[in-house]
Write a protein that holds these residues in place. Structure first.
Motif, PDB file in Angstrom:
ATOM      1  N   SER A 186      78.120  95.701  73.391  1.00 44.77           N
ATOM      2  CA  SER A 186      78.795  95.700  72.100  1.00 44.77           C
ATOM      3  C   SER A 186      77.728  95.297  71.092  1.00 44.77           C
ATOM      4  O   SER A 186      77.403  94.123  70.949  1.00 44.77           O
ATOM      5  N   VAL A 187      77.130  96.297  70.449  1.00 45.32           N
ATOM      6  CA  VAL A 187      76.055  96.011  69.502  1.00 45.32           C
ATOM      7  C   VAL A 187      76.691  95.662  68.160  1.00 45.32           C
ATOM      8  O   VAL A 187      77.585  96.368  67.693  1.00 45.32           O
ATOM      9  N   VAL A 188      76.241  94.566  67.573  1.00 42.86           N
ATOM     10  CA  VAL A 188      76.734  94.175  66.258  1.00 42.86           C
ATOM     11  C   VAL A 188      75.570  94.287  65.280  1.00 42.86           C
ATOM     12  O   VAL A 188      74.494  93.720  65.507  1.00 42.86           O
TER      13      VAL A 188
ATOM     14  N   GLY B   2      64.556  88.459  62.149  1.00 44.66           N
ATOM     15  CA  GLY B   2      64.084  89.824  61.933  1.00 44.66           C
ATOM     16  C   GLY B   2      63.538  89.988  60.532  1.00 44.66           C
ATOM     17  O   GLY B   2      63.668  89.087  59.696  1.00 44.66           O
ATOM     18  N   PHE B   3      62.900  91.123  60.307  1.00 44.93           N
ATOM     19  CA  PHE B   3      62.357  91.435  58.976  1.00 44.93           C
ATOM     20  C   PHE B   3      63.153  92.587  58.371  1.00 44.93           C
ATOM     21  O   PHE B   3      63.479  93.548  59.056  1.00 44.93           O
TER      22      PHE B   3
ATOM     23  N   MET C 173      70.454  92.251  67.294  1.00 44.49           N
ATOM     24  CA  MET C 173      68.986  92.280  67.267  1.00 44.49           C
ATOM     25  C   MET C 173      68.441  93.090  66.103  1.00 44.49           C
ATOM     26  O   MET C 173      69.133  93.937  65.546  1.00 44.49           O
ATOM     27  N   PRO C 174      67.182  92.857  65.769  1.00 41.69           N
ATOM     28  CA  PRO C 174      66.538  93.709  64.774  1.00 41.69           C
ATOM     29  C   PRO C 174      66.165  95.051  65.398  1.00 41.69           C
ATOM     30  O   PRO C 174      66.288  95.235  66.607  1.00 41.69           O
ATOM     31  N   MET C 175      65.703  95.972  64.564  1.00 42.14           N
ATOM     32  CA  MET C 175      65.366  97.327  65.040  1.00 42.14           C
ATOM     33  C   MET C 175      63.980  97.345  65.685  1.00 42.14           C
ATOM     34  O   MET C 175      62.999  97.838  65.117  1.00 42.14           O
ATOM     35  N   VAL C 176      63.907  96.795  66.883  1.00 40.59           N
ATOM     36  CA  VAL C 176      62.668  96.792  67.655  1.00 40.59           C
ATOM     37  C   VAL C 176      62.940  97.544  68.961  1.00 40.59           C
ATOM     38  O   VAL C 176      64.108  97.729  69.328  1.00 40.59           O
ATOM     39  N   PRO C 177      61.898  97.981  69.666  1.00 39.99           N
ATOM     40  CA  PRO C 177      62.143  98.726  70.911  1.00 39.99           C
ATOM     41  C   PRO C 177      63.011  97.941  71.898  1.00 39.99           C
ATOM     42  O   PRO C 177      63.786  98.533  72.649  1.00 39.99           O
TER      43      PRO C 177
END
Ligand code: 7RM
Length: 636
Positions: A146-148, A175-176, A125-129
């Motif tokens: 398992s975050v990729v 994502g941006f 995921m992108p860096m969102v809450p």
């Protein structure tokens, strides 16, 4: 409470206790957390197998420590402040109450989609809450995340999903990143062609780019949330976890071609990240903590999510990059939210330093109290720039040394307490027992010495295994030296007993604070159809710390070597991700090999770094003449 260390005398005293009575020391710290059932034993361990167990018999849920327990005291305090990539878009604030609600609701979404305790869930995921929410929701129900990192390629994701046999994937449409958009869902679709274990993909809407949703497999985050709400599934009891149950897997590069799934467990990781967060940064209630790492790396896991939240802190999540729309972006964020603690990487500091002071000027940075550095050695110049121009010589700089495998910071100044020395990570935190050893594994005692950095005694945040392959964990970290954890780093201890990490002594390159195995890059290069063989080494790079230099034997480059080099770089980008793209590709007629066929990387490293004279002993080479040809073709 041993959480507070306010002088060097106190540090020495606490450190002494932590070494003499480690169990009593850690039990006291663990006692400040919320347990469902208290532990029976503080520590059982041996480094032979290895078998390391902290707080056995204890049960807990880390999200109760990060969320529920704060509701009485700070429900309306911001838990997460989110600043988007684009400064024109509105920021968001989630209070502890709101974050708790969102985590519970999404935890129910996971359950509705068949997830249960022990299942592995890949998060891309992108860096969102919602990334932090997804991570915490997994922990809430006892699923293993398992975050990729969003910069990895489809192939890298597929390897990681297959290794962990993930059943669910949580992602976003896209994502941006600065002025670019990244097609996350497309990349996941490419990865999943190879991943039969995945039966469900939950997709968050972020950039509204068109995506293909596969019937029976893919669902929208927002639809699933509405469903759960409609069903009144607002509460989600926290799963009771054993202290040694798995919390997450995080893949990291080593000296082989295949990344390892480093495993962290619930109890020890919680205690260690909470303790080190509070101690190193001297976090005080109400402070705004801004760690600029991505949650896809260990720094984000430990010092954006778990460490700060377990301590009731306000953690800032920034979606963007340091240099867009301009090189003042970090300082905008610091000024806008009155950031008190800034924790970033030397590579970012060097890049901002190069952009010039005009981007710093005009921002009010007076809220800053503590500056942190992590990921790679920080050079003196960057250290001084950071201290002088960002901290205005008022803020202690903490150069924190640690690894994915260590879970949290091991060697670091304690802000405002430990006298700093630029480029030194300084002294071990309480509970950490560093040892320097020579090639033969003999301990090097005394000060003013250097060697390979090992740790003699367990600490709660250390890795327990590498997923699905315990033997690999043993050989990688515990077999080099008897009864020691080997870090893979070289280190010097100066006359004051201060530690300075000098860099990896294995075949790992540290590019902008990201670990990349030379073997991984070689494998990717070798996939290109024109390539016969390759050898990859690191070289000093002004901004990135280290860059990637590839020596390649190819058939086709004679026609158009520029094009071939670009094709090869593109292949690496496709296979691993843009972070592993070589900075320099030199076509060579052969590689320096010993008679037994081993590539002598020492020679290649020397050439890559521009030292063409002191190549050392080349007499054992099969064909010494190849060295001259490589030397003559060096890319400056
Ligand atoms: C936190 C993180 C670990 C490797 C480690 C070192 C290098 C990290 C420092 C450092 C010098 C530092 N985890 N490293 N911090 N070197 N000074 N303060 O980065 O697993 O991704 O990388 O990074 O070589 O072994 S990591």
């Amino acid at each position: 409470m041993s959480f507070r260390i306010s002088s060097m005398e106190e540090y020495r005293e606490v450190y002494r206790k932590s070494v003499e009575q480690p169990e009593a020391f850690w039990a006291e710290i663990a006692g400040s957390f919320l347990w469902k059932k208290k532990w029976d034993r503080v520590l059982d361990w041996n480094f032979k197998e290895p078998d390391i167990r902290w707080f056995s018999g204890g049960t807990l849920n880390i999200t109760e420590n990060c969320l529920d327990r704060h509701l009485e005291t700070r429900a309306d305090q911001p838990a997460i402040i989110w600043e988007p990539n684009d400064p024109e878009e509105h920021h968001r604030v989630l209070t502890y109450r709101q974050l708790h609600q969102k985590v519970c609701l999404f935890a129910n979404v996971l359950k509705n989609n068949g997830a249960k305790k022990g299942d592995r869930i890949c998060i891309y995921m992108p860096m969102v809450p919602e990334l932090a929410i997804a991570v915490l929701a997994c922990a809430r129900i006892g699923a293993v995340h398992s975050v990729v990192f969003g910069g990895f390629s489809a192939q890298s994701i597929a390897d990681r999903i297959q290794d962990a046999q993930c059943e669910l994937v949580i992602t976003a449409d896209g994502g941006f990143r600065g002025n670019k958009e990244v097609p996350l869902k497309n990349v996941i679709d490419d990865a999943l062609v190879q991943c039969p274990s995945v039966r469900r993909v939950i997709v968050l809407t972020r950039n509204r780019t068109p995506v293909s949703m596969i019937k029976g497999r893919d669902v929208w985050w927002e639809d699933e949330i509405k469903k759960a709400e409609t069903l009144g599934m607002l509460d989600c009891p926290a799963e009771e976890m054993d202290a040694e149950d798995m919390l997450f897997i995080l893949y990291t590069s080593g000296s082989t071609g295949k990344p390892k799934g480093v495993v962290h467990t619930c109890g020890g990781y919680m205690v260690y990240t909470g303790y080190t967060f509070k101690t190193v940064f001297q976090y005080e209630p109400g402070d705004v903590h801004f760690c600029t790492a991505d949650i896809g790396w260990i720094t984000g896991h430990s010092y954006i999510v778990y460490g700060p939240l377990s301590q009731g802190a306000t953690t800032l999540i920034f979606e963007g990059v340091p240099t867009w729309p301009d090189a003042g972006r970090f300082w905008d964020v610091v000024d806008k939210f009155k950031v008190n603690v800034l924790y970033t990487a030397p590579t970012a500091i060097r890049s901002l330093m190069q952009s010039g002071l005009e981007y710093v000027e005009g921002h009010d940075l007076s809220s800053l109290k503590v500056l942190g550095s992590v990921g790679e050695p920080i050079n003196q110049e960057a250290w001084h720039w950071y201290h002088e121009h960002i901290g205005k010589k008022r803020c202690p700089v903490v150069d924190t040394w640690w690894q994915t495998e260590t879970g949290g910071i091991l060697i670091s100044p304690i802000a405002g307490v430990t006298p700093a020395k630029p480029s030194y990570a300084t002294l071990p935190l309480p509970g950490v027992q560093p040892v320097l050893v020579d090639e033969k594994g003999e301990e090097i005692e005394g000060n003013g010495v250097s060697g390979n950095l090992c740790i003699r005694f367990p600490w709660p945040g250390m890795l327990r295994t590498t997923y699905g392959d315990h033997e690999r964990c043993r050989t990688n970290y515990f077999a080099a030296y008897d009864n020691l954890y080997f870090t893979g780093d070289g280190c010097l201890r100066d006359e004051d007993g201060y530690y300075r990490i000098t860099g990896r002594v294995d075949d790992v390159i540290n590019v902008s604070g990201h670990r990349i195995g030379t073997a991984e890059v070689e494998n990717a290069i070798n996939m290109h159809s024109d390539v016969i063989e390759s050898a990859v080494v690191g070289f000093p790079h002004d901004i990135k710390g280290q860059g990637i230099y590839a020596f390649v034997i190819s058939e086709q480059h004679l026609n158009d070597s520029d094009l071939t080099a670009k094709d090869i770089a593109m292949t690496v980008s496709r296979i691993i991700g843009p972070i592993a793209r070589p900075d320099k590709i030199q076509f060579v007629p052969g590689l320096p090999k010993t008679r037994s066929g081993k590539i002598m990387r020492r020679i290649l490293r020397k050439i890559a770094e521009g030292d063409l004279v002191n190549l050392g002993d080349t007499s054992t080479l099969l064909d010494p003449s190849v060295v001259d040809e490589i030397r003559n073709g060096r890319i400056a």
